[in-house]
Design a protein around this motif. Structure first.
Motif, PDB file in Angstrom:
ATOM      1  N   VAL A  54       0.872  -1.193   0.000  1.00  0.00           N
ATOM      2  CA  VAL A  54       0.000   0.000   0.000  1.00  0.00           C
ATOM      3  C   VAL A  54       0.896   1.225   0.000  1.00  0.00           C
ATOM      4  O   VAL A  54       2.082   1.128   0.333  1.00  0.00           O
ATOM      5  N   ARG A  55       0.346   2.348  -0.361  1.00  0.00           N
ATOM      6  CA  ARG A  55       1.157   3.573  -0.381  1.00  0.00           C
ATOM      7  C   ARG A  55       0.624   4.566   0.645  1.00  0.00           C
ATOM      8  O   ARG A  55      -0.586   4.637   0.876  1.00  0.00           O
ATOM      9  N   ALA A  56       1.569   5.287   1.265  1.00  0.00           N
ATOM     10  CA  ALA A  56       1.160   6.293   2.252  1.00  0.00           C
ATOM     11  C   ALA A  56       2.223   7.375   2.351  1.00  0.00           C
ATOM     12  O   ALA A  56       3.398   7.131   2.090  1.00  0.00           O
ATOM     13  N   ASP A  57       1.767   8.517   2.768  1.00  0.00           N
ATOM     14  CA  ASP A  57       2.674   9.641   3.017  1.00  0.00           C
ATOM     15  C   ASP A  57       3.272   9.439   4.414  1.00  0.00           C
ATOM     16  O   ASP A  57       2.548   9.483   5.411  1.00  0.00           O
ATOM     17  N   TYR A  58       4.601   9.212   4.471  1.00  0.00           N
ATOM     18  CA  TYR A  58       5.238   8.947   5.776  1.00  0.00           C
ATOM     19  C   TYR A  58       5.172  10.151   6.710  1.00  0.00           C
ATOM     20  O   TYR A  58       5.450  10.022   7.892  1.00  0.00           O
ATOM     21  N   THR A  59       4.825  11.326   6.158  1.00  0.00           N
ATOM     22  CA  THR A  59       4.766  12.496   7.027  1.00  0.00           C
ATOM     23  C   THR A  59       3.348  12.710   7.576  1.00  0.00           C
ATOM     24  O   THR A  59       3.084  13.700   8.237  1.00  0.00           O
ATOM     25  N   THR A  79      12.971   0.532   7.751  1.00  0.00           N
ATOM     26  CA  THR A  79      14.307   0.478   7.127  1.00  0.00           C
ATOM     27  C   THR A  79      14.523   1.757   6.318  1.00  0.00           C
ATOM     28  O   THR A  79      15.156   1.737   5.262  1.00  0.00           O
ATOM     29  N   VAL A  80      13.975   2.858   6.807  1.00  0.00           N
ATOM     30  CA  VAL A  80      14.134   4.123   6.083  1.00  0.00           C
ATOM     31  C   VAL A  80      15.594   4.548   6.077  1.00  0.00           C
ATOM     32  O   VAL A  80      16.374   4.202   6.957  1.00  0.00           O
ATOM     33  N   THR A  81      15.942   5.317   5.081  1.00  0.00           N
ATOM     34  CA  THR A  81      17.316   5.778   4.899  1.00  0.00           C
ATOM     35  C   THR A  81      17.783   6.673   6.043  1.00  0.00           C
ATOM     36  O   THR A  81      17.001   7.477   6.565  1.00  0.00           O
ATOM     37  N   LEU A  82      19.040   6.549   6.409  1.00  0.00           N
ATOM     38  CA  LEU A  82      19.654   7.514   7.345  1.00  0.00           C
ATOM     39  C   LEU A  82      20.241   8.668   6.545  1.00  0.00           C
ATOM     40  O   LEU A  82      19.966   9.835   6.813  1.00  0.00           O
ATOM     41  N   VAL A  83      20.990   8.306   5.505  1.00  0.00           N
ATOM     42  CA  VAL A  83      21.779   9.298   4.767  1.00  0.00           C
ATOM     43  C   VAL A  83      20.901  10.380   4.140  1.00  0.00           C
ATOM     44  O   VAL A  83      21.269  11.548   4.104  1.00  0.00           O
ATOM     45  N   LEU A  88      14.721  10.905  10.266  1.00  0.00           N
ATOM     46  CA  LEU A  88      14.106  12.074  10.894  1.00  0.00           C
ATOM     47  C   LEU A  88      12.576  12.013  10.863  1.00  0.00           C
ATOM     48  O   LEU A  88      11.924  12.632  11.692  1.00  0.00           O
ATOM     49  N   VAL A  89      12.002  11.271   9.908  1.00  0.00           N
ATOM     50  CA  VAL A  89      10.530  11.187   9.871  1.00  0.00           C
ATOM     51  C   VAL A  89      10.009  10.022  10.715  1.00  0.00           C
ATOM     52  O   VAL A  89       8.806   9.815  10.811  1.00  0.00           O
ATOM     53  N   GLN A  90      10.921   9.291  11.324  1.00  0.00           N
ATOM     54  CA  GLN A  90      10.463   8.131  12.104  1.00  0.00           C
ATOM     55  C   GLN A  90       9.597   8.526  13.299  1.00  0.00           C
ATOM     56  O   GLN A  90       8.771   7.731  13.732  1.00  0.00           O
TER      57      GLN A  90
END
Ligand code: NAP
Length: 288
Positions: A54-59, A79-83, A88-90
């Motif tokens: 499914v798709r969602a806006d992580y913000t 497993t979102v990117t750090l670099v 930051l959106v976690q």
């Protein structure tokens, strides 16, 4: 606390390095929550009845939360990117998980214990945040992925192994399939009491960068330098900082950023949760 095993899993930020390998190791059923713009979904297995995308806006906490609730998700893996700023959106993803009654959040770690300042401090800040909102977490520390040696040393782009410093301190190395397989194994076999608010430390191989470089048996030039070269190489600062972390022992899973000390036994203390597993070596993964 109920000791019934977790049954329903979701992942956010499934990219090619660690997220998609986790999806492919058959934690099932698994729900992939991808951003509207994500193209990574094309690399996911097609026609897998245990996989839903499914798709969602992580913000948007409300959007993610509604999806988690609707799918009765027990465990949310990130497993979102750090670099590129994903960690930051976690906080928003954590708020969504808490609101939806998710029982366990696996934050995007997959390195070594993060310090309060400097490289990867965002991961430290996130751990403080989840604690403050009472969201149970499971942190996985695995050291450097075996597959990332050519990236760390800029061998991939330059054809040369760049070593920052002496390379004499041991660090932890674990292959991506082992990290993914381990996570799937413990999430599906261990009771919640063994996983909630826990840091797991695994190590496929313990070695210094000099020992890793020796695996190449002189087949590629080695450059001793103060920093990874910038020409044609992205994220050089991260690579240099990571190698500098190796120099102080901070690339070991037994590293304690608060005391600045390393413990070789601690570095692999949770390997035992995957009884009988044979861990891949750097040489095997890189074909050396
Ligand atoms: N130990 C090691 O050697 C090693 C090596 C690499 C990475 N890691 C760690 O593994 C974790 C994942 O890193 P990675 O390299 O696999 O990440 P990645 O492939 O660069 O990105 C993973 C996902 O992050 C999401 N993303 C990208 N930009 C974002 C943003 N601005 N906001 C929110 N989400 C964003 C994307 O999700 P969508 O697909 O939904 O767009 C993407 O698929 C990190 O914690 C990293 O530090 C460890």
């Amino acid at each position: 606390m109920s000791e019934a095993l977790f049954k329903s899993f979701a992942i956010v930020g499934a990219g090619p390095h660690i997220g998609i390998p986790i999806v492919k190791v058959s934690i099932s059923p698994i729900l992939v929550i991808a951003r509207p713009t994500s193209t990574n979904t094309s690399a996911l297995p097609a026609d897998d009845p245990n996989l839903k995308v499914v798709r969602a806006d992580y913000t948007s906490a409300s959007e993610v939360s509604a999806i988690l609730r609707e799918n009765k998700v027990d465990v949310l893996i990130s497993t979102v990117t750090l670099v590129f700023g994903g960690v930051l959106v976690q906080n928003i993803l954590a708020d969504a998980a808490k609101e939806a009654g998710v029982k366990l959040f696996v934050p995007s770690e997959f390195g070594t214990a993060p310090p309060a300042s400097g490289l990867s401090h965002e991961k430290y800040d996130f751990a403080v945040y989840t604690k403050s909102i009472g969201l149970p977490t499971l942190h996985v520390y695995n050291g450097l992925f075996n597959e990332f040696v050519p990236w760390l040393t800029a061998l991939t782009e330059t054809g040369k192994l760049h070593l920052v410093g002496k390379g004499e301190m041991p660090g932890s190395f674990t292959a991506i399939p082992d990290v993914a397989g381990y996570l799937a194994h413990i999430l599906t076999t261990q009771p919640p009491s063994r996983l909630l608010d826990v840091e797991v430390r695994i190590e496929g191989q313990r070695a210094t960068l000099l020992e890793i470089i020796a695996l190449y048996k002189g087949s590629v030039p080695v450059v001793h330098c103060d920093a990874v070269p910038t020409e044609g190489v992205v994220a050089v600062e991260v690579r240099t900082l990571l190698q500098q972390r190796f120099e102080i022992g901070g690339a070991s899973c037994g590293w304690n950023p608060e005391t600045g000390s390393d413990d070789a036994e601690l570095a692999r203390k949770d390997n035992l949760l995957w009884e009988g597993h044979r861990w891949l070596t750097v040489g095997e993964v890189l074909g050396l």
